[in-house]
Design a protein around this motif. Sequence first.
Motif, mmCIF file in Angstrom:
data_model
loop_
_atom_site.group_PDB
_atom_site.id
_atom_site.type_symbol
_atom_site.label_atom_id
_atom_site.label_comp_id
_atom_site.label_asym_id
_atom_site.label_seq_id
_atom_site.Cartn_x
_atom_site.Cartn_y
_atom_site.Cartn_z
ATOM 1 N N LYS A 88 0.892 -1.299 0.039
ATOM 2 C CA LYS A 88 0.160 0.076 0.080
ATOM 3 C C LYS A 88 0.810 1.195 0.192
ATOM 4 O O LYS A 88 2.168 1.400 0.411
ATOM 5 C CB LYS A 88 -0.773 -0.016 1.147
ATOM 6 C CG LYS A 88 -2.041 1.060 1.287
ATOM 7 C CD LYS A 88 -2.969 0.907 2.318
ATOM 8 C CE LYS A 88 -4.142 2.148 2.508
ATOM 9 N NZ LYS A 88 -5.036 1.616 3.144
ATOM 10 N N LYS A 89 0.301 2.440 -0.477
ATOM 11 C CA LYS A 89 0.995 3.422 -0.741
ATOM 12 C C LYS A 89 0.103 4.546 -0.204
ATOM 13 O O LYS A 89 -0.820 4.671 -0.692
ATOM 14 C CB LYS A 89 1.760 3.590 -2.162
ATOM 15 C CG LYS A 89 2.552 4.960 -2.054
ATOM 16 C CD LYS A 89 3.123 4.882 -3.681
ATOM 17 C CE LYS A 89 4.333 6.163 -3.754
ATOM 18 N NZ LYS A 89 4.936 5.781 -4.837
ATOM 19 N N MET A 90 0.680 5.712 0.680
ATOM 20 C CA MET A 90 -0.012 6.758 1.073
ATOM 21 C C MET A 90 0.607 7.911 0.152
ATOM 22 O O MET A 90 1.504 8.295 0.423
ATOM 23 C CB MET A 90 0.138 7.236 2.660
ATOM 24 C CG MET A 90 -1.056 6.586 3.336
ATOM 25 S SD MET A 90 -1.000 4.528 3.579
ATOM 26 C CE MET A 90 0.629 4.578 4.478
ATOM 27 N N ASN A 91 -0.302 8.281 -0.829
ATOM 28 C CA ASN A 91 0.200 9.514 -1.665
ATOM 29 C C ASN A 91 0.538 10.655 -0.722
ATOM 30 O O ASN A 91 -0.502 10.936 0.160
ATOM 31 C CB ASN A 91 -0.859 9.821 -2.764
ATOM 32 C CG ASN A 91 -0.609 8.636 -3.788
ATOM 33 O OD1 ASN A 91 0.187 8.271 -4.170
ATOM 34 N ND2 ASN A 91 -1.985 8.429 -4.251
ATOM 35 N N TYR A 92 1.559 11.556 -0.918
ATOM 36 C CA TYR A 92 1.586 12.570 -0.205
ATOM 37 C C TYR A 92 0.715 13.818 -0.640
ATOM 38 O O TYR A 92 0.924 14.684 -1.593
ATOM 39 C CB TYR A 92 3.147 13.041 -0.404
ATOM 40 C CG TYR A 92 3.574 14.326 0.236
ATOM 41 C CD1 TYR A 92 3.608 14.178 1.601
ATOM 42 C CD2 TYR A 92 3.961 15.435 -0.407
ATOM 43 C CE1 TYR A 92 4.039 15.259 2.375
ATOM 44 C CE2 TYR A 92 4.204 16.443 0.295
ATOM 45 C CZ TYR A 92 4.460 16.510 1.493
ATOM 46 O OH TYR A 92 4.957 17.620 2.281
ATOM 47 N N LYS A 93 -0.395 14.078 0.014
ATOM 48 C CA LYS A 93 -1.492 14.824 -0.338
ATOM 49 C C LYS A 93 -1.708 15.608 0.737
ATOM 50 O O LYS A 93 -1.616 15.142 1.847
ATOM 51 C CB LYS A 93 -2.672 14.077 -0.923
ATOM 52 C CG LYS A 93 -3.260 13.157 -0.107
ATOM 53 C CD LYS A 93 -4.603 12.385 -0.842
ATOM 54 C CE LYS A 93 -5.739 13.454 -1.291
ATOM 55 N NZ LYS A 93 -6.909 12.819 -1.470
ATOM 56 N N PRO A 94 -2.528 16.812 0.428
ATOM 57 C CA PRO A 94 -2.978 17.686 1.691
ATOM 58 C C PRO A 94 -3.856 17.016 2.638
ATOM 59 O O PRO A 94 -4.997 16.208 2.167
ATOM 60 C CB PRO A 94 -3.566 18.902 1.025
ATOM 61 C CG PRO A 94 -2.961 18.814 -0.385
ATOM 62 C CD PRO A 94 -2.750 17.373 -0.723
ATOM 63 N N ASN A 95 -3.548 17.313 3.946
ATOM 64 C CA ASN A 95 -4.583 16.998 5.078
ATOM 65 C C ASN A 95 -4.842 15.455 5.148
ATOM 66 O O ASN A 95 -6.141 15.072 5.561
ATOM 67 C CB ASN A 95 -5.923 17.795 4.672
ATOM 68 C CG ASN A 95 -6.935 18.071 5.910
ATOM 69 O OD1 ASN A 95 -6.496 17.802 6.955
ATOM 70 N ND2 ASN A 95 -7.945 18.699 5.639
ATOM 71 N N LEU A 96 -3.977 14.765 4.753
ATOM 72 C CA LEU A 96 -4.016 13.374 4.801
ATOM 73 C C LEU A 96 -3.037 12.810 5.921
ATOM 74 O O LEU A 96 -2.064 13.421 6.127
ATOM 75 C CB LEU A 96 -3.647 12.568 3.692
ATOM 76 C CG LEU A 96 -3.635 10.927 3.532
ATOM 77 C CD1 LEU A 96 -4.153 10.461 2.219
ATOM 78 C CD2 LEU A 96 -2.361 10.331 3.867
ATOM 79 N N ALA A 97 -3.629 11.762 6.784
ATOM 80 C CA ALA A 97 -2.866 11.194 7.910
ATOM 81 C C ALA A 97 -3.014 9.852 8.019
ATOM 82 O O ALA A 97 -4.034 9.227 7.449
ATOM 83 C CB ALA A 97 -3.105 11.945 9.343
ATOM 84 N N TYR A 98 -2.214 9.150 8.579
ATOM 85 C CA TYR A 98 -2.333 7.626 8.583
ATOM 86 C C TYR A 98 -1.629 7.196 9.956
ATOM 87 O O TYR A 98 -0.654 7.959 10.527
ATOM 88 C CB TYR A 98 -1.549 6.842 7.471
ATOM 89 C CG TYR A 98 0.158 7.033 7.292
ATOM 90 C CD1 TYR A 98 0.994 6.305 8.118
ATOM 91 C CD2 TYR A 98 0.444 8.197 6.748
ATOM 92 C CE1 TYR A 98 2.308 6.260 8.129
ATOM 93 C CE2 TYR A 98 2.035 8.309 6.666
ATOM 94 C CZ TYR A 98 2.701 7.369 7.229
ATOM 95 O OH TYR A 98 4.155 7.387 7.222
ATOM 96 N N ALA A 99 -1.878 6.130 10.302
ATOM 97 C CA ALA A 99 -1.380 5.671 11.543
ATOM 98 C C ALA A 99 -1.279 3.988 11.418
ATOM 99 O O ALA A 99 -1.880 3.284 10.807
ATOM 100 C CB ALA A 99 -2.300 5.767 12.895
ATOM 101 N N PHE A 100 -0.126 3.526 12.305
ATOM 102 C CA PHE A 100 -0.135 1.932 12.262
ATOM 103 C C PHE A 100 0.403 1.600 13.588
ATOM 104 O O PHE A 100 1.140 2.190 14.157
ATOM 105 C CB PHE A 100 0.764 1.431 11.106
ATOM 106 C CG PHE A 100 2.294 2.051 11.164
ATOM 107 C CD1 PHE A 100 3.196 1.342 11.904
ATOM 108 C CD2 PHE A 100 2.687 3.187 10.195
ATOM 109 C CE1 PHE A 100 4.412 1.664 11.695
ATOM 110 C CE2 PHE A 100 3.672 3.849 10.442
ATOM 111 C CZ PHE A 100 4.739 3.091 10.993
ATOM 112 N N GLN A 101 0.135 0.210 13.712
ATOM 113 C CA GLN A 101 0.730 -0.230 15.052
ATOM 114 C C GLN A 101 2.070 -0.820 14.851
ATOM 115 O O GLN A 101 2.541 -1.528 13.576
ATOM 116 C CB GLN A 101 -0.157 -1.458 15.377
ATOM 117 C CG GLN A 101 0.502 -2.472 16.374
ATOM 118 C CD GLN A 101 -0.245 -3.693 16.859
ATOM 119 O OE1 GLN A 101 -1.610 -3.965 16.147
ATOM 120 N NE2 GLN A 101 0.064 -4.396 17.732
#
Length: 272
Positions: free
Chosen positions: A228-241
């Motif tokens: 999976k890839k989180m695109n570098y875009k405004p107002n996006l966040a992610y979290a993981f264990q």
Amino acid sequence: MAKLKTADTDGAQSVLVGLLDAVDRRSDEWIHRRWNKEIEDQAGALDLLQLSADDFYAHLLKFMLDALNRAHVEHTPYAHFVIDPVFDAQTYICLLLSSPHITHLKPIPSPEYFQNGRYQRYQTTISPNAFDTAHRRVGFVWLTMDRVMQSPQIIALLFSKLGMTPPDKCKAHTRIQLDRAGTRIRPHLDGENGGLVTFQMYFPLDKSNFDTGTELFEKHGDQFETVKKMNYKPNLAYAFQIGNDSWHGANEPMPQLSEGRLSFLTRYRVDT
């Protein structure tokens, strides 16, 4: 919140100049490049900067709790979620306008992040002493973000979302990070120093680095497969264990003429 019509742009710009009166010229230019949204959102962002510390904290806390409640957890390749968007437009612009200039960040002195005679990764740990040389507004905004991420409500909900129970003494270690052009981040786990959960939010200046966000990997022998890839875009966040399989990184280097990847990073650890 008060809103300004497009015809009132000059007035809004005057307010912004007043807010930036203590910022050096390089920082002033850096922040002005962010002044590119609709005037209604700009006005709302400026209104937020007039709130008291407690009111601003309550405002950010509400949005962050709402965002976490909306998050949908996935378990491949390991427990994680993406929030898009985190805040409303005015709040996001308020944070963006308040991000520090690179001169207020410190390079990470690692050979891994040193190429062509310059460092590639810069950061500052968020603390009361971190913004002595920056404008008061920068410290006000990011110290409040740190306070939000330290909130017992946020910690409880974030850990619960990921199927975890926070330790009795859990502390959020927050920082602002800038990855410059050409940066590659090798696959790693974030498990050093007892890391439990990673939370990261993106603050792009433009769309030049859209395809360079964090990748989640599965490890097969000595090889890493992007799941999976989180695109570098405004107002996006992610979290993981964080665990024995929480491999992630950024294989795609940024263009040489890009502004870099600016982000707000929180890592939760047992407080010793």
